[in-house]
Design a protein around this motif. Structure first.
Motif, PDB file in Angstrom:
ATOM      1  N   GLU A 211       0.829  -1.206   0.000  1.00 49.69           N
ATOM      2  CA  GLU A 211       0.000   0.000   0.000  1.00 49.69           C
ATOM      3  C   GLU A 211       0.864   1.256   0.000  1.00 49.69           C
ATOM      4  OE1 GLU A 211      -3.445   2.220   2.709  1.00 49.69           O
ATOM      5  OE2 GLU A 211      -2.606   0.298   3.350  1.00 49.69           O
ATOM      6  N   ALA A 212       1.932   1.255   0.790  1.00 52.35           N
ATOM      7  CA  ALA A 212       2.821   2.416   0.867  1.00 52.35           C
ATOM      8  C   ALA A 212       3.557   2.651  -0.449  1.00 52.35           C
ATOM      9  CB  ALA A 212       3.821   2.229   2.004  1.00 52.35           C
ATOM     10  N   VAL A 213       3.977   1.581  -1.101  1.00 54.21           N
ATOM     11  CA  VAL A 213       4.609   1.720  -2.426  1.00 54.21           C
ATOM     12  C   VAL A 213       3.612   2.330  -3.400  1.00 54.21           C
ATOM     13  CG1 VAL A 213       5.571   0.487  -4.408  1.00 54.21           C
ATOM     14  CG2 VAL A 213       6.260  -0.167  -2.100  1.00 54.21           C
ATOM     15  N   GLY A 214       2.366   1.839  -3.377  1.00 49.95           N
ATOM     16  CA  GLY A 214       1.342   2.379  -4.260  1.00 49.95           C
ATOM     17  C   GLY A 214       1.109   3.855  -4.024  1.00 49.95           C
ATOM     18  N   PHE A 215       1.080   4.266  -2.753  1.00 48.92           N
ATOM     19  CA  PHE A 215       0.895   5.684  -2.441  1.00 48.92           C
ATOM     20  C   PHE A 215       2.046   6.524  -3.003  1.00 48.92           C
ATOM     21  CE2 PHE A 215       2.284   9.106   0.381  1.00 48.92           C
ATOM     22  CZ  PHE A 215       1.215   9.988   0.251  1.00 48.92           C
ATOM     23  N   THR A 216       3.272   6.106  -2.733  1.00 43.87           N
ATOM     24  CA  THR A 216       4.445   6.873  -3.182  1.00 43.87           C
ATOM     25  C   THR A 216       4.493   6.959  -4.699  1.00 43.87           C
ATOM     26  OG1 THR A 216       5.643   6.138  -1.220  1.00 43.87           O
ATOM     27  CG2 THR A 216       6.945   7.043  -3.023  1.00 43.87           C
ATOM     28  N   LEU A 217       4.217   5.846  -5.359  1.00 45.64           N
ATOM     29  CA  LEU A 217       4.229   5.859  -6.818  1.00 45.64           C
ATOM     30  C   LEU A 217       3.127   6.751  -7.368  1.00 45.64           C
ATOM     31  CD1 LEU A 217       5.440   4.792  -9.432  1.00 45.64           C
ATOM     32  CD2 LEU A 217       3.923   2.802  -9.252  1.00 45.64           C
ATOM     33  N   SER A 218       1.952   6.717  -6.753  1.00 43.69           N
ATOM     34  CA  SER A 218       0.850   7.558  -7.240  1.00 43.69           C
ATOM     35  C   SER A 218       1.181   9.034  -7.083  1.00 43.69           C
ATOM     36  CB  SER A 218      -0.443   7.219  -6.503  1.00 43.69           C
ATOM     37  OG  SER A 218      -0.404   7.670  -5.162  1.00 43.69           O
ATOM     38  N   GLN A 219       1.897   9.381  -6.015  1.00 46.49           N
ATOM     39  CA  GLN A 219       2.325  10.758  -5.828  1.00 46.49           C
ATOM     40  C   GLN A 219       3.234  11.201  -6.973  1.00 46.49           C
ATOM     41  OE1 GLN A 219       0.186  11.971  -3.620  1.00 46.49           O
ATOM     42  NE2 GLN A 219       1.667  12.803  -2.188  1.00 46.49           N
ATOM     43  N   LEU A 220       4.136  10.332  -7.360  1.00 47.85           N
ATOM     44  CA  LEU A 220       5.041  10.652  -8.474  1.00 47.85           C
ATOM     45  C   LEU A 220       4.279  10.764  -9.790  1.00 47.85           C
ATOM     46  CD1 LEU A 220       8.017   8.270  -7.617  1.00 47.85           C
ATOM     47  CD2 LEU A 220       8.172  10.767  -7.787  1.00 47.85           C
ATOM     48  N   LEU A 221       3.335   9.852 -10.006  1.00 47.46           N
ATOM     49  CA  LEU A 221       2.621   9.806 -11.286  1.00 47.46           C
ATOM     50  C   LEU A 221       1.671  10.978 -11.481  1.00 47.46           C
ATOM     51  CD1 LEU A 221       1.806   5.987 -11.455  1.00 47.46           C
ATOM     52  CD2 LEU A 221       3.529   7.233 -12.778  1.00 47.46           C
ATOM     53  N   GLN A 222       1.334  11.682 -10.404  1.00 40.57           N
ATOM     54  CA  GLN A 222       0.428  12.813 -10.524  1.00 40.57           C
ATOM     55  C   GLN A 222       1.136  14.150 -10.689  1.00 40.57           C
ATOM     56  OE1 GLN A 222      -3.237  12.504  -7.788  1.00 40.57           O
ATOM     57  NE2 GLN A 222      -1.795  11.083  -6.886  1.00 40.57           N
ATOM     58  N   THR A 223       2.461  14.162 -10.656  1.00 39.90           N
ATOM     59  CA  THR A 223       3.192  15.414 -10.771  1.00 39.90           C
ATOM     60  C   THR A 223       3.176  15.918 -12.211  1.00 39.90           C
ATOM     61  OG1 THR A 223       5.268  14.180 -11.045  1.00 39.90           O
ATOM     62  CG2 THR A 223       4.677  14.899  -8.820  1.00 39.90           C
TER      63      THR A 223
END
Length: 506
Positions: A211-223
């Motif tokens: 879940e934490a990996v998914g959160f961090t990756l989603s943060q990057l993908l929304q920039t």
């Protein structure tokens, strides 16, 4: 006649507005959806609570928000048995935004934290990363760049054995990466994408870490620079396959990791023009299969809390992938026709409580039926069309998208038109033709045309239902395309047919 095309959410494929405006609109829509996700929401930043969060801190004389960070900083500069307690107090104090600024302005403050982060004392390392995590949650933009000296170590620790420690590292990285382009460039150069991929591969059975990996990756993908700098690196890694592996119908795996990974896939799909790579690794099939499972669950009355938060991104993934999937591959890429039954079950389940989700589902159903005789036939053979007709009185875009689905069916075959008429679509169209919404009326005229030309009995039935007066009202009270279509139907199809019928009878 007028062809109904697939409807996309992808900014890059829309027309009429500038790319930047469409991106802004998409981000606003995504933000509105995420606001409904409550504690599992993909927010800009996320703060993990400690296990003793509810316990009073007996070692301190003041409340955590009022701690003197300067005093604590000076105490931490000297070794001693109370260092762990001072770090714990500092992490609580750093929840105060003003204290965060005070701390980073102290000379060598970040170097002190980095030293403790890399030291031999495991508990001090944990408290040091907790301090960094509190700093990463700061609303001040200057705090994230101040954390950069620690990021190489945070990335290194992603391969560590401690779940709690790894979680804190991931959420800290996820919090600081949207702050500035400088921070992201540093993180990319330090290898955050391969580090996330390795972490997810090694910890694929650990729900909290996934879940934490998914959160961090989603943060990057929304920039804002994700399309140019981040997404190519993600696609070149094995992250897409790992994300898909989380989308399992196994309820024991948990919703939260699947929700995060599904949103990551959505951000990937809606940001690229060529989705062949994702189709090749089974993205459409996996997302469709999970939707079938979820649709089957809600059809049986099982609507677990938070299930709709997974349905949203899955619908987005499937809908956009359908828009780029070759028509001849739809059958193999989506599994089987049970997907339409699952979609209809989701519409029924969430129509009144989550109308936005129902609208999203009809959008996917439209893209699914736009170029597929098989799925149009399935809606008829599985007796799902009456349920769709019942959606026509609903607003908020549900009726317009449902009309598109019905138009897709009518467009395919004459036999389908006759079947739609037998199922009561003509009387439903008599109601939609009276509506104020011009798009609803125009789409209704589209479908009516296809039904009328399919057979004389349909025309006769429409006339018996006083359809001529409805068209005459549109002809005299409307403008533009609606008037032209109503006039064409009256003069070229219905009135001429009625005259021929009268002549024959006489």
């Amino acid at each position: 006649m007028w062809r109904l095309n697939k409807v996309r959410h992808k900014a890059g494929r829309q027309q009429g507005d500038s790319l930047e405006e469409l991106r802004l609109k998409r981000r606003e829509q995504e933000r509105a959806l995420r606001q409904a996700r409550r504690d599992r929401q993909l927010v800009s930043k996320r703060l993990l609570l400690t296990e003793d969060e509810e316990q009073p801190e007996v070692t301190m004389d003041t409340t955590p928000g009022g701690q003197d960070v300067v005093n604590l900083f000076h105490k931490l500069q000297h070794s001693g048995p109370e260092k762990e307690a001072h770090l714990k107090a500092l992490s609580k104090a750093l929840r105060d935004p003003s204290a965060q600024l005070t701390f980073i302005k102290q000379e060598n403050s970040m170097h002190l934290l980095v030293g403790l982060l890399t030291g031999s004392n495991a508990q001090c390392r944990l408290q040091a990363v907790r301090c960094l995590h509190e700093l990463s949650h700061s609303p001040h933009t200057e705090v994230a760049p101040a954390c950069l000296p620690a990021t190489p170590y945070l990335l290194t620790y992603l391969s560590g054995p401690s779940t709690k420690f790894t979680e804190l590292c991931l959420y800290t990285l996820g919090n600081i990466c949207p702050e500035s382009e400088v921070v992201r460039e540093k993180l990319l150069a330090q290898g955050i994408i391969p580090a996330l991929a390795t972490c997810m591969e090694n910890q694929r059975h650990n729900l909290a870490v996934v879940e934490a990996v998914g959160f961090t990756l989603s943060q990057l993908l929304q920039t804002k620079d994700a399309v140019e700098k981040i997404i190519p690196m993600v696609l070149a890694s094995n992250l897409p396959s790992h994300l898909l592996s989380v989308l399992t119908p196994d309820p024991k795996f948990g919703l939260a990791p699947a929700i995060e990974c599904a949103w990551c896939l959505h951000y990937l799909i809606c940001s690229i023009e060529d989705t062949r790579e994702l189709l090749a690794v089974g993205a459409l099939l996996q997302c469709s299969s999970l939707l079938v499972s979820l649709g089957g669950a809600v059809a049986e009355g099982n609507k677990d809390d938070g299930m709709e938060l997974l349905v949203y991104p899955l619908l987005r993934c499937v809908g956009n992938l359908l828009s780029s999937c070759p028509a001849e591959d739809l059958g193999t890429q989506t599994g089987d026709v049970h997907l339409v039954a699952a979609l209809c079950a989701l519409i029924r389940a969430y129509l009144h409580t989550q109308p936005a989700l129902a609208r999203e589902t009809t959008w996917v159903l439209n893209n699914l039926t736009a170029h597929s005789d098989e799925f149009c036939s399935a809606l008829l053979t599985l007796n799902l069309v009456p349920g769709l007709i019942q959606l026509l009185p609903f607003s908020q875009g549900i009726n317009t998208m449902t009309l598109r689905v019905l138009a897709n069916i009518a467009y395919k075959k004459k036999e389908f038109c006759l079947r739609l008429a037998q199922l009561g679509l003509l009387s439903a169209l008599c109601a939609t033709l009276k509506m104020v919404d011009q798009e609803v009326v125009t789409l209704s005229l589209d479908i009516l045309f296809m039904l009328v030309v399919s057979g004389e009995q349909v025309s006769e039935e429409f006339v018996r239902q006083d359809g001529l007066s409805l068209l005459e009202a549109i002809q005299y009270n409307s403008e533009g395309e609606m008037r032209r279509r109503a006039t064409y139907l009256l003069e070229q199809r219905l009135l001429s047919h009625q005259q021929d019928l009268t002549a024959t009878l006489s």
